[in-house]
Design a protein around this motif. Sequence first.
Motif, PDB file in Angstrom:
ATOM      1  N   SER A  47       0.836  -1.216   0.000  1.00 17.34           N
ATOM      2  CA  SER A  47       0.000   0.000   0.000  1.00 17.34           C
ATOM      3  C   SER A  47       0.863   1.255   0.000  1.00 17.34           C
ATOM      4  O   SER A  47       0.592   2.215  -0.756  1.00 17.34           O
ATOM      5  CB  SER A  47      -0.905  -0.006   1.242  1.00 17.34           C
ATOM      6  OG  SER A  47      -1.660   1.187   1.306  1.00 17.34           O
ATOM      7  N   GLU A  48       1.931   1.244   0.808  1.00 16.51           N
ATOM      8  CA  GLU A  48       2.812   2.407   0.869  1.00 16.51           C
ATOM      9  C   GLU A  48       3.571   2.581  -0.440  1.00 16.51           C
ATOM     10  O   GLU A  48       3.838   3.719  -0.872  1.00 16.51           O
ATOM     11  CB  GLU A  48       3.791   2.257   2.029  1.00 16.51           C
ATOM     12  CG  GLU A  48       3.114   2.377   3.391  1.00 16.51           C
ATOM     13  CD  GLU A  48       4.094   2.223   4.534  1.00 16.51           C
ATOM     14  OE1 GLU A  48       5.278   1.902   4.271  1.00 16.51           O
ATOM     15  OE2 GLU A  48       3.679   2.394   5.692  1.00 16.51           O
ATOM     16  N   ASP A  49       3.891   1.493  -1.097  1.00 18.36           N
ATOM     17  CA  ASP A  49       4.601   1.602  -2.377  1.00 18.36           C
ATOM     18  C   ASP A  49       3.691   2.220  -3.442  1.00 18.36           C
ATOM     19  O   ASP A  49       4.133   3.062  -4.239  1.00 18.36           O
ATOM     20  CB  ASP A  49       5.068   0.213  -2.823  1.00 18.36           C
ATOM     21  CG  ASP A  49       5.861   0.256  -4.121  1.00 18.36           C
ATOM     22  OD1 ASP A  49       6.947   0.871  -4.138  1.00 18.36           O
ATOM     23  OD2 ASP A  49       5.374  -0.332  -5.131  1.00 18.36           O
ATOM     24  N   LYS A  50       2.408   1.831  -3.449  1.00 20.89           N
ATOM     25  CA  LYS A  50       1.473   2.412  -4.411  1.00 20.89           C
ATOM     26  C   LYS A  50       1.281   3.909  -4.138  1.00 20.89           C
ATOM     27  O   LYS A  50       1.220   4.716  -5.056  1.00 20.89           O
ATOM     28  CB  LYS A  50       0.126   1.691  -4.331  1.00 20.89           C
ATOM     29  CG  LYS A  50       0.157   0.277  -4.865  1.00 20.89           C
ATOM     30  CD  LYS A  50      -1.218  -0.376  -4.718  1.00 20.89           C
ATOM     31  CE  LYS A  50      -1.206  -1.799  -5.249  1.00 20.89           C
ATOM     32  NZ  LYS A  50      -2.527  -2.447  -5.094  1.00 20.89           N
ATOM     33  N   ARG A  51       1.179   4.245  -2.842  1.00 17.55           N
ATOM     34  CA  ARG A  51       1.015   5.664  -2.497  1.00 17.55           C
ATOM     35  C   ARG A  51       2.254   6.460  -2.904  1.00 17.55           C
ATOM     36  O   ARG A  51       2.149   7.604  -3.377  1.00 17.55           O
ATOM     37  CB  ARG A  51       0.771   5.803  -0.988  1.00 17.55           C
ATOM     38  CG  ARG A  51       0.411   7.255  -0.563  1.00 17.55           C
ATOM     39  CD  ARG A  51       0.177   7.366   0.922  1.00 17.55           C
ATOM     40  NE  ARG A  51      -0.867   6.435   1.365  1.00 17.55           N
ATOM     41  CZ  ARG A  51      -0.650   5.392   2.158  1.00 17.55           C
ATOM     42  NH1 ARG A  51       0.585   5.109   2.565  1.00 17.55           N
ATOM     43  NH2 ARG A  51      -1.650   4.622   2.513  1.00 17.55           N
ATOM     44  N   VAL A 109       4.183   5.935  -5.417  1.00 21.93           N
ATOM     45  CA  VAL A 109       4.156   6.137  -6.876  1.00 21.93           C
ATOM     46  C   VAL A 109       3.279   7.339  -7.210  1.00 21.93           C
ATOM     47  O   VAL A 109       3.640   8.188  -8.042  1.00 21.93           O
ATOM     48  CB  VAL A 109       3.679   4.860  -7.595  1.00 21.93           C
ATOM     49  CG1 VAL A 109       3.442   5.139  -9.073  1.00 21.93           C
ATOM     50  CG2 VAL A 109       4.680   3.740  -7.401  1.00 21.93           C
ATOM     51  N   ARG A 110       2.096   7.433  -6.551  1.00 25.47           N
ATOM     52  CA  ARG A 110       1.189   8.554  -6.830  1.00 25.47           C
ATOM     53  C   ARG A 110       1.799   9.883  -6.378  1.00 25.47           C
ATOM     54  O   ARG A 110       1.727  10.897  -7.082  1.00 25.47           O
ATOM     55  CB  ARG A 110      -0.144   8.329  -6.129  1.00 25.47           C
ATOM     56  CG  ARG A 110      -0.953   7.170  -6.693  1.00 25.47           C
ATOM     57  CD  ARG A 110      -2.392   7.236  -6.221  1.00 25.47           C
ATOM     58  NE  ARG A 110      -2.478   7.161  -4.759  1.00 25.47           N
ATOM     59  CZ  ARG A 110      -2.594   6.061  -4.060  1.00 25.47           C
ATOM     60  NH1 ARG A 110      -2.624   4.872  -4.698  1.00 25.47           N
ATOM     61  NH2 ARG A 110      -2.689   6.088  -2.745  1.00 25.47           N
ATOM     62  N   LEU A 111       2.418   9.850  -5.203  1.00 27.98           N
ATOM     63  CA  LEU A 111       3.036  11.073  -4.683  1.00 27.98           C
ATOM     64  C   LEU A 111       4.213  11.503  -5.534  1.00 27.98           C
ATOM     65  O   LEU A 111       4.439  12.713  -5.743  1.00 27.98           O
ATOM     66  CB  LEU A 111       3.478  10.877  -3.229  1.00 27.98           C
ATOM     67  CG  LEU A 111       2.358  10.696  -2.212  1.00 27.98           C
ATOM     68  CD1 LEU A 111       2.921  10.344  -0.852  1.00 27.98           C
ATOM     69  CD2 LEU A 111       1.478  11.954  -2.144  1.00 27.98           C
ATOM     70  N   ASP A 144       4.496  11.040  -8.695  1.00 29.62           N
ATOM     71  CA  ASP A 144       3.978  11.638  -9.936  1.00 29.62           C
ATOM     72  C   ASP A 144       3.608  13.117  -9.714  1.00 29.62           C
ATOM     73  O   ASP A 144       3.711  13.936 -10.631  1.00 29.62           O
ATOM     74  CB  ASP A 144       2.754  10.866 -10.416  1.00 29.62           C
ATOM     75  CG  ASP A 144       3.130   9.470 -10.934  1.00 29.62           C
ATOM     76  OD1 ASP A 144       4.318   9.278 -11.280  1.00 29.62           O
ATOM     77  OD2 ASP A 144       2.245   8.596 -10.988  1.00 29.62           O
ATOM     78  N   ARG A 145       3.148  13.468  -8.492  1.00 29.44           N
ATOM     79  CA  ARG A 145       2.772  14.842  -8.192  1.00 29.44           C
ATOM     80  C   ARG A 145       3.936  15.635  -7.599  1.00 29.44           C
ATOM     81  O   ARG A 145       3.744  16.770  -7.152  1.00 29.44           O
ATOM     82  CB  ARG A 145       1.595  14.867  -7.211  1.00 29.44           C
ATOM     83  CG  ARG A 145       0.313  14.260  -7.771  1.00 29.44           C
ATOM     84  CD  ARG A 145      -0.883  14.664  -6.943  1.00 29.44           C
ATOM     85  NE  ARG A 145      -0.775  14.216  -5.557  1.00 29.44           N
ATOM     86  CZ  ARG A 145      -1.266  13.093  -5.073  1.00 29.44           C
ATOM     87  NH1 ARG A 145      -1.903  12.256  -5.907  1.00 29.44           N
ATOM     88  NH2 ARG A 145      -1.130  12.785  -3.816  1.00 29.44           N
ATOM     89  N   LYS A 146       5.106  15.024  -7.553  1.00 27.04           N
ATOM     90  CA  LYS A 146       6.313  15.633  -7.003  1.00 27.04           C
ATOM     91  C   LYS A 146       6.151  15.965  -5.534  1.00 27.04           C
ATOM     92  O   LYS A 146       6.759  16.900  -4.990  1.00 27.04           O
ATOM     93  CB  LYS A 146       6.669  16.929  -7.757  1.00 27.04           C
ATOM     94  CG  LYS A 146       6.783  16.790  -9.262  1.00 27.04           C
ATOM     95  CD  LYS A 146       7.934  15.880  -9.659  1.00 27.04           C
ATOM     96  CE  LYS A 146       8.055  15.825 -11.187  1.00 27.04           C
ATOM     97  NZ  LYS A 146       9.189  14.975 -11.608  1.00 27.04           N
ATOM     98  N   ALA A 203      10.598   7.384  -2.430  1.00 23.94           N
ATOM     99  CA  ALA A 203       9.824   6.390  -3.185  1.00 23.94           C
ATOM    100  C   ALA A 203      10.612   5.093  -3.336  1.00 23.94           C
ATOM    101  O   ALA A 203      10.065   3.981  -3.196  1.00 23.94           O
ATOM    102  CB  ALA A 203       9.446   6.954  -4.557  1.00 23.94           C
TER     103      ALA A 203
END
Length: 389
Positions: A121-125, A127-129, A131-133, A140
């Motif tokens: 779950s933390e790895d997916k989060r 990735v999203r963060l 992408d938004r820098k 990451a």
Amino acid sequence: MNKHLIAAALTAASLTLAGCADESTAQSAPAQQLQPIDVAQVLVKPVQSWHTYTTRLESPQEVALMPRVSGIIDSIEFKEGDVVKEGDVLFQLDARPFAAVVASLKAQIKSAEAALEQAKSEDKRAVRLLDRKAISTEQAQARTSTLRQREAQLSALQAQLTSAELDLEFTSVVSPIDGIISRANITKGNNVLAGQSVLTSIVSNQAMYAYFDVDERTWNSSFNDVTAASHQTVVMQKVGQSDFAYKGYINFIDNQINSSTGTLRVRAVFNEDNNQLRAGSFARIKLAANSISDAIIIPERAIGTDLKNRFVLTVGENNVLEYKLITIGERYGALRAVTSGLNEGDVIAVNGPARVGPGMPISPQTVTIDTSGVAFTLSNDNAQLVAKQ
């Protein structure tokens, strides 16, 4: 003077009467009675030479049973000397310590699975963060690394659990083969060590091997065309038996001559379901040469022994017995092959020199040599007859 004449006349008369009496006695004496003796014409039969070898039986499979894990024997699940099947439980070790390890590892795996889910779950989060820098690349990557660590930890625990479950399974010591089990060497309550303590032994009983060595000369002259695939028939006799009661076949021929002994190692296999053959038993193996030749056959009882010589009594002219030296060959039941000394058509005294001797006139009683139940060649069809000889 008259007295002398009377005396002479009386003497002459008495001599005449005595002569008449002797003549009457000679005429009334019976003719000499000749001994009645059974005689028979020798037989000519196609025969094979038989070769006999000694051996000890070996089991195709023999197991010295040892535990795969160390522990305390909790129970013994067999009767000594019983027939056992592959997979039968023979010894039961105390399984509680091993069950505890399995339970502990299962709990650790549940914890590792939860940690892995959190890391995913933390790895997916991350990735999203990323992408938004919102986080740095290093952060990451750290979360991805944590995910890989959690996956590795779970895999390691699962491997440990598999090993622990195997150890738990190995607390039940099972038979690896079908066969006959020996006694228990270690009894209930004793500690055993993995791979060291011999609990008992098991030997398979559905077949037995008999290894024997054939000298090179005999093999080349009599068995050169025999192969393991040809299943050359053999018969076997155990100690204390008069018959070759077991039938088998050759299933292995070594790939080279032993240069030290000049022999070739051969193996015969005997399949039997009555549990009459035991590993380690002393036995005699008989097999026949492939070549077949004609031989003179006579009863064994017709042969006499004179020092180192063998002889028979033949019927000659005027039914007078004659002494004949012979050389004997193979034995076939109650009959014997003769390699020299007799010819086809010869007539012999079948009961030997027990009551008669050479030069004795006899009254011959012709009989026939009995060959029923005797096999002169060893084939699959008559091997059972050979076994009875």
